[in-house]
Design an enzyme around this catalytic site. Structure first.
Site, PDB file in Angstrom:
ATOM      1  N   ASP A  15      29.782  45.062  43.513  1.00  0.00           N
ATOM      2  CA  ASP A  15      30.046  44.255  42.731  1.00  0.00           C
ATOM      3  C   ASP A  15      28.904  43.437  42.691  1.00  0.00           C
ATOM      4  O   ASP A  15      28.348  43.170  43.904  1.00  0.00           O
ATOM      5  CB  ASP A  15      31.578  43.460  42.589  1.00  0.00           C
ATOM      6  N   ASP A  17      28.796  39.228  41.070  1.00  0.00           N
ATOM      7  CA  ASP A  17      29.257  37.939  40.943  1.00  0.00           C
ATOM      8  C   ASP A  17      30.399  37.722  41.893  1.00  0.00           C
ATOM      9  O   ASP A  17      31.382  38.475  41.816  1.00  0.00           O
ATOM     10  CB  ASP A  17      29.619  37.559  39.756  1.00  0.00           C
TER      11      ASP A  17
HETATM   12  C1  XBP Z   1      31.531  38.699  36.736  1.00  0.00           C
HETATM   13  C2  XBP Z   1      31.986  38.080  35.599  1.00  0.00           C
HETATM   14  C3  XBP Z   1      30.848  37.650  34.541  1.00  0.00           C
HETATM   15  C4  XBP Z   1      29.778  36.660  34.827  1.00  0.00           C
HETATM   16  C5  XBP Z   1      29.200  36.081  33.445  1.00  0.00           C
HETATM   17  O1  XBP Z   1      32.577  39.328  37.131  1.00  0.00           O
HETATM   18  O2  XBP Z   1      32.775  37.584  35.101  1.00  0.00           O
HETATM   19  O3  XBP Z   1      31.252  37.476  33.453  1.00  0.00           O
HETATM   20  O4  XBP Z   1      30.966  35.476  35.092  1.00  0.00           O
HETATM   21  O5  XBP Z   1      28.410  37.252  33.242  1.00  0.00           O
HETATM   22  P1  XBP Z   1      32.466  40.651  38.282  1.00  0.00           P
HETATM   23  P2  XBP Z   1      27.564  37.338  31.778  1.00  0.00           P
HETATM   24  O6  XBP Z   1      32.155  39.966  39.381  1.00  0.00           O
HETATM   25  O7  XBP Z   1      34.080  41.288  38.391  1.00  0.00           O
HETATM   26  O8  XBP Z   1      31.931  41.839  37.540  1.00  0.00           O
HETATM   27  O9  XBP Z   1      27.729  35.858  30.817  1.00  0.00           O
HETATM   28  O10 XBP Z   1      26.413  37.889  31.766  1.00  0.00           O
HETATM   29  O11 XBP Z   1      28.716  38.158  31.121  1.00  0.00           O
HETATM   30 MG    MG Z   2      32.891  39.534  41.328  1.00  0.00          MG
END
Ligand code: XBP
Ligand code: MG
Length: 262
Positions: A15, A17
């Protein structure tokens, strides 16, 4: 030649973020607010409100959720639904600009583990709900220009219609690599993330962060506060680290085997 055992570990799927980097509070949130300012809107997402908004993955989906659940009927801007893609494109521009300043580093142990995994011949992939440009910007500004090519598949954003917690993004990554779930392990930081990875039948290693520390990680192979470094031990929140103080490939292999024996 013998067929490889279907549970032998071949690939690490990360993953982005919250797992590779603490991007949400000081990255995505800030970029959303910059986009709202740019469009002359009076929306402002505080650190606390953003924590609640993280219940929904995907930036466009998160803005829709905000409109539906956080705004009174009479404060909903006219035509907002149609404007969200444009607002989101502005947010992506602000976010990638922020990353290009080097303001958002990788979490402890991430670079070391990725380098070790490459040396040992593990295949690498990304499975994230964020926009592909954001992944490129994060990787190139932290690991260097070439690092994009270290990842065989970068499964991101709208490539699958159902974002996490749906398992689709992990299923997509494995399909592209022609690997089964038993041959891969996932690295996640959130409840939506582990629902997605476990939904795709993957063993999952969790490193929590401030936004996710109270999430339910009952299905994790181990829950850590960070991957750690040789001189910066992790704390084990749940699970058995086999006496290790930081996450390396040997520990990942042990955790994968342990999880398969359970
Ligand atoms: C990541 C997210 C994303 C980012 C925003 O979740 O929730 O939506 O916050 O990205 P994970 P975008 O770590 O579970 O993948 O604005 O580019 O959608
Ligand atoms: Mg995440």
């Amino acid at each position: 030649m013998n067929k490889p055992h279907t549970n032998s570990l071949r690939a690490f799927i990360f993953d982005v973020d919250g797992t590779l980097s603490d991007t949400e509070r000081d990255g995505h949130r800030v970029a959303f607010n910059q986009a709202f300012d740019e469009y002359g809107m009076d929306w402002h997402w505080s650190v606390e409100t953003y924590g609640e908004l993280l219940a929904v993955t995907g930036g466009k989906e998160r803005m829709k959720f905000y409109v539906e659940k956080f705004l009174d009927e009479d404060s909903i801007p006219e035509g907002i639904e149609a404007k969200i893609p444009e607002l989101h494109a502005a947010k992506t521009r602000h976010y990638t600009e922020l990353l290009s300043t080097g303001a958002i580093p990788l979490r402890p142990g991430v670079e070391r583990l990725i380098n070790e995994a490459r040396k040992r011949g593990f295949r690498l992939a990304i499975a994230t709900t964020t926009t592909p440009e954001n992944v490129t910007a994060l990787l190139t500004h932290t690991l260097g220009e070439d690092s994009i090519d270290w990842f065989e598949v970068i499964a991101a954003g709208d490539v699958v219609p159902a974002k996490k917690p749906a398992p689709d993004i992990y299923d997509y990554a494995m399909q592209e690599m022609k690997l089964s779930a038993g041959e891969c392990i996932a690295f996640e930081d959130s409840e939506n993330g582990i629902k997605s990875s476990v939904g795709a039948k993957l063993n999952t290693i969790i490193t929590i962060n401030d936004y996710t520390k109270d999430h339910n990680f009952n299905d994790a192979s181990i829950v850590l506060d960070q991957m750690g470094e040789p001189e910066q031990a992790f704390s084990v929140i749940n699970g058995d680290a086999n006496g290790s103080s930081y996450l390396d490939c040997d520990l990942v292999l042990k955790l994968h085997q342990q999880a398969n024996n359970n």
